[in-house]
Scaffold this active site. Structure first.
Site, mmCIF file in Angstrom:
data_model
loop_
_atom_site.group_PDB
_atom_site.id
_atom_site.type_symbol
_atom_site.label_atom_id
_atom_site.label_comp_id
_atom_site.label_asym_id
_atom_site.label_seq_id
_atom_site.Cartn_x
_atom_site.Cartn_y
_atom_site.Cartn_z
ATOM 1 N N LYS A 17 40.076 -19.624 1.401
ATOM 2 C CA LYS A 17 38.727 -19.037 1.405
ATOM 3 C C LYS A 17 38.155 -18.898 -0.011
ATOM 4 O O LYS A 17 37.017 -19.298 -0.276
ATOM 5 C CB LYS A 17 38.792 -17.654 2.071
ATOM 6 C CG LYS A 17 37.853 -17.485 3.208
ATOM 7 C CD LYS A 17 37.848 -16.170 3.901
ATOM 8 C CE LYS A 17 38.612 -15.038 3.307
ATOM 9 N NZ LYS A 17 40.048 -15.076 3.499
ATOM 10 N N THR A 75 39.185 -20.383 -2.768
ATOM 11 C CA THR A 75 39.055 -21.724 -3.334
ATOM 12 C C THR A 75 37.756 -22.380 -2.862
ATOM 13 O O THR A 75 37.007 -22.967 -3.652
ATOM 14 C CB THR A 75 40.263 -22.584 -2.937
ATOM 15 O OG1 THR A 75 41.459 -21.964 -3.417
ATOM 16 C CG2 THR A 75 40.159 -23.988 -3.509
ATOM 17 N N ALA A 131 41.234 -6.544 3.834
ATOM 18 C CA ALA A 131 40.453 -6.616 5.070
ATOM 19 C C ALA A 131 41.261 -6.276 6.306
ATOM 20 O O ALA A 131 40.688 -6.085 7.375
ATOM 21 C CB ALA A 131 39.846 -8.005 5.230
ATOM 22 N N TRP A 160 39.689 -28.228 -3.932
ATOM 23 C CA TRP A 160 40.957 -27.957 -4.615
ATOM 24 C C TRP A 160 41.291 -29.094 -5.572
ATOM 25 O O TRP A 160 41.703 -28.880 -6.702
ATOM 26 C CB TRP A 160 42.077 -27.770 -3.586
ATOM 27 C CG TRP A 160 43.375 -27.331 -4.206
ATOM 28 C CD1 TRP A 160 43.815 -26.061 -4.393
ATOM 29 C CD2 TRP A 160 44.404 -28.194 -4.729
ATOM 30 N NE1 TRP A 160 45.046 -26.065 -5.010
ATOM 31 C CE2 TRP A 160 45.431 -27.353 -5.239
ATOM 32 C CE3 TRP A 160 44.549 -29.574 -4.839
ATOM 33 C CZ2 TRP A 160 46.590 -27.856 -5.826
ATOM 34 C CZ3 TRP A 160 45.695 -30.085 -5.433
ATOM 35 C CH2 TRP A 160 46.707 -29.226 -5.915
#
Length: 556
Positions: A71, A73, A273, A410
């Protein structure tokens, strides 16, 4: 030569001075409080509110697995791609906790060629915000026990203190302790415990505050426990809010850094979270929207956790609304949701990918149909993903008229996110039908049922005897209109971490309900979720080192 690690990539990249990043944003010199050459705090001007808002893009993911989703990245790569397309872009994300850095995850600043830097500083201490939050948390804990020791004028029931101490480290030994031992001079003996700092209500308060005045008000409203008449005792009853706010006077200011491609980044606040609300600070998000035309932010873990809390807590509290959502998935994670063990993920398995798509489809349903937001799926590419596996995902989503893009940030940074950025630019102008999962006036049980049914795909919230009693007490005390912050495993839609994919016909057991009156929500603890993690058998700390020149290794 082998593939470079994340930290090697970060260390080989030439950063721009933080003053140059600030100038790119339009910040004045007197707004910058440098912490060295490459990071700074930002003093936000009051005139900022007069500027129009940019577009807000929320990045979330499918249910996480050990295979990884990427996420952060994706968030970083998307912001770099938007910048490369000539857009004024920023990211606004959370700062890492030392607990996971030295535990399972290692560093948490993106990966590959889509990172925020200086990577080592961000992962290790940064600007000291988390330490300031821990100090404020523990000052309040000390004031509670000192008040009891000095005569207990407020009649605090030491058997009913809900405030715990905090440390920013995974340390299971501190979950349940007895303190105040060895005689009267050392305090009053009682059961106590520690939370990890990011689970402290002070973290949530800092992240949801609009300014220093709001911060102080929220700190004062925090409930530390109950008196002998079972009435709440607050931090303001202990006259603590001023000192707590003083400790946080710098921590409340957003931290400015940059990506590898020099896109400005606010990294501020770090609630988990799964046990907290999982979003970066309101102050940083709102400021970024004034300084950029496109702001990329994220909610922790999947669309059932961080994104739900972004919608039902952060948006409800602030009036913010995402203009578009990016749902991140990997072929590897889809295969795990389709029943493939981690050791077999490198083998092509198109049927497992198709089976795992049920998880992605449920998250997509939540975003588009429950939250009413336009969405695009980003397949975060891994080197061993095959064309057949990628084609399977794309064909299924296109049959359902869903936008899907292959993201290769990436390996290629912003260049690998060009297609995603172009889709997002179109998506933010699409109409939305944004709405919350529940209404403020819904009873606590109704709110919980709506989350379970609409977001998780389950049947009902069921309550332990203790939780039923707590629900009645919170309602009687006038807290029934607050939003809910679910503390639930991140590994499943259900409260069973082993139930992968898209489980059905399940209930969510609410074991404990606690009001965070300063943050402005009720925490509902489910399953075996703990607010103090432990270290794994082989913690990341064993692989982190520093050489004679001061170069750190092992942070991925």
């Amino acid at each position: 030569m082998g593939q470079l690690t994340d930290i090697e990539i970060a260390q080989q990249t030439k950063m721009e001075p933080i003053t140059a990043i600030a100038e790119k944003m339009g910040l004045e010199d007197d707004q910058l409080i440098p912490y060295g050459k490459y990071k700074a705090k930002v003093e936000l001007p009051k005139s900022l509110n007069d500027k129009p808002n940019g577009k807000l893009i929320l990045v979330t993911a499918i249910t996480p697995t050990p295979a990884g989703e990427g996420k952060t990245t994706t968030s970083v790569g998307l912001a770099d791609a938007l910048s490369a397309l000539g857009k004024k872009a920023m990211i606004a994300v959370r700062e890492p906790s030392l607990g996971p850095v030295f535990g399972i995850k290692g560093g948490a600043a993106g990966g590959g060629y889509a990172q925020v830097v200086p990577m080592e500083d961000i992962n290790l201490h940064f600007t000291g915000d988390l330490h300031a939050i821990g100090a404020a948390n523990n000052l309040l804990a000390a004031l509670i026990d000192n008040h009891i020791h000095q005569g207990n004028a407020l009649g605090i029931d030491s058997r009913n203190i809900t405030w715990k101490r905090a440390v920013d480290m995974n340390d299971r030994q501190l979950r349940h302790i007895v303190d105040g031992l060895q005689g009267h001079a050392n305090g009053v003996p009682r059961e106590d415990g520690f939370d990890i700092t990011v689970a402290s209500e002070i973290m949530a308060v800092l992240c949801l505050s609009e300014d220093i005045h709001d911060l102080k008000d929220r700190l004062g409203r925090m409930i530390i426990g109950y008196n002998f008449d079972n009435q709440p005792v607050t931090a303001s009853d202990l006259k603590a809010q001023g000192a707590l706010a003083a400790l946080l006077k710098d921590a409340i200011k957003p931290n400015l850094v940059q990506t590898l491609e020099h896109t400005p980044a606010f990294i501020h606040g770090g609630p988990f979270a799964n046990i907290a609300h999982g979003c970066n600070s309101v102050i940083a998000t709102k400021a970024a929207l004034k300084y950029a035309d496109y702001v990329v932010t994220e909610g922790g873990f999947g669309a059932d956790l961080g994104a739900e809390k972004f919608v039902d807590i952060k948006c409800r509290t602030t009036g913010l609304q995402p203009d578009a959502v990016v749902l991140v998935a990997t072929i590897r994670a889809l295969k795990m949701h389709g029943g493939v063990p981690k050791k077999a993920l490198d083998q092509e398995n198109v049927e497992a990918v198709k089976a795992g798509m049920k998880n992605l489809e449920r998250h997509l349903h939540v975003i588009k149909d429950v939250y009413g937001l336009p969405a695009v799926v980003a397949i975060n590419k891994f080197p061993l993903d095959t064309d057949a596996e990628i084609d399977a995902v794309e064909s299924i989503l296109k049959e359902h008229h869903v936008n899907v893009v292959l993201s290769d940030v990436w390996a290629h940074g912003g260049a690998g996110g060009k297609d995603l950025a172009e889709h997002v630019i179109e998506l933010v102008d699409e109409p939305s039908d944004f709405h919350f999962v529940y209404e403020n006036e819904d009873a606590i049980q109704i709110k919980l049922d709506k989350i379970v049914q609409k977001v998780y795909g389950g049947n009902h919230a069921v309550f332990t005897r203790k939780a039923k009693k707590q629900m009645a007490q919170l309602t009687e005390l006038g807290f029934g209109n607050l939003p809910i912050c679910m503390a639930k495993t991140q590994y499943s839609f259900s409260d069973d971490p082993k139930a992968l994919g898209a489980p059905t016909d399940f209930d969510i057991t609410i074991k404990n309900l606690k009001v965070s009156a300063g943050a402005g929500f009720i925490v509902a603890l489910t399953g075996d979720v703990m607010t103090m993690p432990g270290l794994p058998k082989s913690p990341a700390a064993e692989r982190i080192d520093i050489d004679e020149e001061g170069n750190i290794t092992g942070l991925f």
